[in-house]
Design a protein around this motif. Structure first.
Motif, PDB file in Angstrom:
ATOM      1  N   LYS A  52      -3.907 -54.213  21.842  1.00 21.37           N
ATOM      2  CA  LYS A  52      -3.999 -55.535  21.289  1.00 21.37           C
ATOM      3  C   LYS A  52      -3.614 -56.503  22.405  1.00 21.37           C
ATOM      4  O   LYS A  52      -4.435 -57.738  22.549  1.00 21.37           O
ATOM      5  N   GLU A  68      -1.554 -51.696  18.765  1.00 23.35           N
ATOM      6  CA  GLU A  68      -0.956 -51.698  17.399  1.00 23.35           C
ATOM      7  C   GLU A  68      -2.200 -50.756  16.475  1.00 23.35           C
ATOM      8  O   GLU A  68      -3.266 -50.492  17.155  1.00 23.35           O
ATOM      9  N   ARG A 120       3.322 -50.393  15.791  1.00 23.86           N
ATOM     10  CA  ARG A 120       3.285 -51.169  17.120  1.00 23.86           C
ATOM     11  C   ARG A 120       3.869 -50.561  18.287  1.00 23.86           C
ATOM     12  O   ARG A 120       4.917 -49.807  18.151  1.00 23.86           O
TER      13      ARG A 120
END
Lengths: 546, 327
Positions: free
Chosen positions: A225, A236, A251
């Motif tokens: 990410k 993620e 995450r």
């Protein structure tokens, strides 16, 4: 005067306001301490990466074990190692491709790409995604370590590619979903090599950039990410991933370059969940009561050893001196220097877990056998030991000093930083007798230990990995024969050479196979802890919160 | 004044070349080969030769140094390509400096505010009441401050105030501006995260400054002009402010400038223990990985900063004290 007084007042006011602000802030919550969503799936895992940063998150360039722990999350490979512990976790299985068909001469591999894989951007993964990855890694403008001859040197057109005469590897062709790779010479370890992270799928048009792409689109269960060098990376779940690998967490936030000691306190207090950079050695013993709950110990595919310089004219050119050393060294003491649960004692070159390894009792691993050592060597002498300047390196060198003294051999210890130690010891003709070093494999095959570290035909003027400068025709021939075998015959042949080298020639004092020691926070569910044996780290894709 | 400034700048340039050249030479004397970082640990001689040629690492050190200086001049010190890129992760050094210098500056300048806030009142009090309980207490503080290594203090602070009492975060940094996604940021978080590092960083300097200020104030108090001021009936606080402190703190201004520059070196320890992503942390890691460009980048930046700070202090000093001639 008025102006200086005014400046003083401003400075004091600024200082006081900072103090006041700091006081108020004490009641606020740091994001690093905010708990993620609990449950078997979902939530945020807070990970520290102490004392280092990723080298690259670009698959063509990343070449460190700690980065590979994270690119294992993001990479989609033709074949991959499953999210399981040993032994299943060590076996290559089909991932983006079905298992390949191999031609009768063992030189042509055809992979058929399965449908349904997509990058996080939505782009579909095709056979071309893998051909592009190979071309990009081998492109001289990338200057990738994945372009080393040892990996894809056997593929047709390799020399032209790395020499800059071509921008496409001639041996790689794409036809529909089929990716065909032709080798110029048989390489039974080819599947392990093509499964290296360098050759993971990349999106169309990923720039050729020797500085690497910071957040390339990825097709594995997670994607990158964001990545701020030296600070933080966020991974993620790839919303387009439809493959069979697990991805429990939503995450994973990685705080980079933390301090090992303070990071340990953070995990203990739940401010962080795990430190991928390791544990402070002095703290490990205190974790024993948490074994299996918050603390896990697993063996790496790695060997630590004392390379005995067998070059002509050096002390250890005499095989009896080497056998004396193997009997004189107190392996438990060497291991203790690294703290509790540091590893498993050994006297062989291959680590357990590598196909072909068979455990033989060649030298005493329960402690030194001074009398036996003296039966091999009682002429005294003086040796120079090279060692590192961090961690347990000096203590281990002192253990060696004591052990050698027991058989009448004096020692001179010289310490270097790791880069200098390996550069000096790797230079042919360097005046040392023993070097405290270690090796972890790039891919799980016996050749990545024995051929690289002990085949005399691989000795160069500089940049040697054969730090014992061990060059025995009988061993070279046996290794060359083993290298072209496949399957069980290969494993057996390497296993035999391993035992022969240790018992007959003793170019090393192999003393341990290091353990990976993982400590997780109470937020994490220990039932989800999986040690991925190839990447020798906790499998973050399988990790979950309580 | 102009001649003085020009002369100082010329000397600064000479010093700059000497410092960078020596740093460069030292790296080439160390028998480690950075090419391996590009080519890989199993690289053959051909692999290594290709990588060395591609990056110009096969050229003699003086050619590489000349190219380094030329790039610096052509791009300006803050230019993107001015200082090349890291061998370890191939980041442009200008980005490394740009990202990390504010963290080091936060530590050093915040620490300087702290040590002045601590040392000025204690030093003055100690000088006004020599051999009193306060003075003896100050002496003990000085001994502790000088003797305790920042790493030791940092670990103690982290354990007590971070882990046990949970008053402050255990390490980590919060940006004043633009924090990374999901991370704390802004002035309050920044100050909260920096509080323990500032204390750690400030204690050594505060201890030294207490002694300096005490000695300077005691010496000034016995000057004739102070006695004259008192004889003329000036109120004690005016004597203290206008006659004693004004003169006693003059040498402290010079010291402060020098020590802020010096403090950049000391920041290495504090940054490492508190995981502050500053220049000190970068240089420690670059030395371990034999990453010459990062080391050179920090050396160039630090040298430039020290030279500029010293120049400013010298000019300010002359401005504050008209007795000082710049000829």
């Amino acid at each position: 005067m008025q102006r200086r007084l005014w400046l003083s007042i401003v400075a004091i006011a600024a200082g006081l306001s900072l103090l006041v602000a700091a006081g108020f802030a004490g009641a606020a919550k740091s994001a690093s301490g905010v708990a993620g969503k609990a449950g078997k799936t979902g939530g945020t895992l807070n990970v520290n990466l102490s004392a280092t940063d990723f080298d690259f998150l670009d698959p063509a360039l990343s070449y460190t074990s700690w980065t590979w722990q994270f690119t294992y999350l993001t990479n989609l490979k033709l074949l991959n190692y499953p999210d399981k512990p040993r032994p299943e976790g060590s076996q290559l299985v089909a991932e983006a491709s079905a298992l390949p068909t191999v031609s009768a001469d063992g030189k042509t591999y055809t992979f058929t790409i399965k449908p349904g894989f997509k990058f996080n951007t939505g782009e579909v993964v095709t056979a071309q995604s893998f051909a592009d990855a190979i071309d990009r890694t081998l492109n001289p403008k990338m200057q990738s370590p994945g372009a080393q001859d040892v990996f894809l040197g056997a593929v047709v057109g390799y020399a032209d590619m790395v020499g800059g005469k071509s921008t496409h590897l001639a041996g790689v062709t794409v036809k529909g979903a089929a990716l065909t790779i032709k080798l110029a010479t048989v390489d039974p370890a080819f599947l392990s090599k093509i499964s290296l992270p360098f050759f993971a799928a990349i999106p169309k048009g990923l720039p050729i950039n020797d500085k690497g792409e910071r957040t390339p689109a990825m097709a594995g269960p997670y994607y990158i990410k964001s990545y701020e060098v030296g600070r933080q990376a966020v991974f993620e779940k790839n919303p387009n991933y439809k493959g069979g690998r697990v991805a429990n967490l939503d995450r994973i936030v990685v705080t980079i370059n933390t301090d090992l000691d303070q990071s340990f306190l953070q995990v203990k207090s739940g401010q962080s969940d795990y430190d991928a950079g390791g544990l402070p050695p002095a703290q490990v013993a205190s974790l024993a009561p948490l074994l299996g709950k918050q603390f896990f110990v697993d063996t790496q595919l790695e060997v630590d050893y004392v390379a005995l310089n067998t070059s002509a004219g050096r002390f250890f050119s005499d095989v009896n001196a080497r056998k004396a050393a193997n009997n004189a060294v107190d392996r438990p003491a060497m291991l203790r220097a690294r703290g509790a649960f540091a590893g498993k004692r050994t006297d062989q070159q291959l680590p357990p877990g590598i196909a072909g390894f068979r455990d033989e009792k060649i030298y005493p691993i329960a402690g030194a056998n001074v009398e036996k050592a003296k039966s091999f060597w009682n002429k005294g002498g003086k040796i120079t030991i090279y060692t590192g300047n961090k961690g347990a390196a000096l203590i281990q060198a002192q253990v060696l000093q004591f052990n050698f003294k027991q058989i009448g051999v004096d020692t001179d210890i010289k310490q270097f930083t790791s880069a200098v130690l390996y550069a000096k010891a790797g230079t042919k003709g360097e005046a040392y007798d023993a070097a405290l070093v270690g090796w972890g494999s790039d891919y799980p095959d016996a050749s990545d230990f024995l051929d690289v570290l002990l085949n005399g035909q691989n000795i160069h003027d500089t940049n040697n990995n054969n730090l014992a400068y061990f060059n025995v025709p009988e061993v070279n021939t046996a290794l060359n024969k083993a290298a072209v075998l496949g399957g069980d015959a290969r494993a057996k042949a390497y296993g035999n050479v391993d035992v022969m080298i240790a018992a007959k020639y003793a170019p090393w004092v192999a003393y341990d196979n290091r353990n990976e020691r993982s400590f997780i926070s109470t937020r994490m569910d220990p039932a989800c802890f999986v040690f991925q044996p190839i990447y020798a780290k906790m499998d973050l894709a399988a990790a979950c919160l309580k | 004044m102009t001649r003085y400034v020009i002369r100082r700048i010329l000397w600064a340039l000479v010093l700059f070349v000497v410092v960078t050249f020596v740093s460069y030479v030292i790296f080439f004397l160390i028998p480690a080969d950075p090419v391996k970082l590009f080519a890989g640990r199993q690289a053959t001689a051909e692999d290594l030769a290709r990588a060395a040629h591609y990056y110009g690492l096969d050229q003699p050190f003086y050619v590489q140094y000349w190219k380094f200086l030329s790039r610096l001049v052509a791009n300006g010190i803050i230019g993107k390509h001015a200082m090349g890129f890291s061998y370890a992760n191939r980041q442009w050094i200008s980005h490394v400096i740009k990202d990390r210098a504010p963290v080091t500056a936060s530590l050093v300048f915040g620490g300087a505010v702290f040590w002045m806030l601590i040392s000025v009142p204690i030093g003055i009090l100690s000088a006004l009441r020599p051999r009193s309980l306060a003075d003896r207490g100050a002496t003990i503080f000085v001994f502790i401050g000088i003797s305790a290594h920042p790493v030791f203090l940092a670990l103690i602070f982290l354990y007590i105030f971070g882990y046990k009492l949970q008053l402050f975060p255990i390490g980590s940094y919060a940006d004043f501006f633009n924090p990374p996604e999901g991370q704390p940021g802004g002035p309050i978080q920044w100050a909260w995260h920096m509080f323990l590092p500032w204390c750690t960083f400030a204690i050594l300097f505060a201890a030294l400054y207490v002694r300096m200020i005490r000695a300077s104030v005691i010496e000034t108090m016995s000057e004739d002009y102070v006695r004259t001021a008192r004889a003329k009936g000036a109120p004690e606080w005016i004597v203290m402010r206008s006659h004693i402190l004004r003169n006693a703190l003059l040498p402290i201004v010079t010291m402060l400038g020098m020590d802020i520059a010096l403090g950049m070196g000391g920041a290495v320890f504090t940054e490492s223990v508190y995981s502050l992503p500053g220049l000190g942390q970068a240089v420690v890691q670059s030395l371990e990985t034999f990453d010459l460009p990062v080391t050179m980048g920090v050396v160039v930046f630090a040298t430039t900063a020290v030279l500029i700070v010293n120049l400013i202090v010298d000019i300010l000093y002359a401005f504050i004290d008209p007795r000082i001639k710049l000829a």
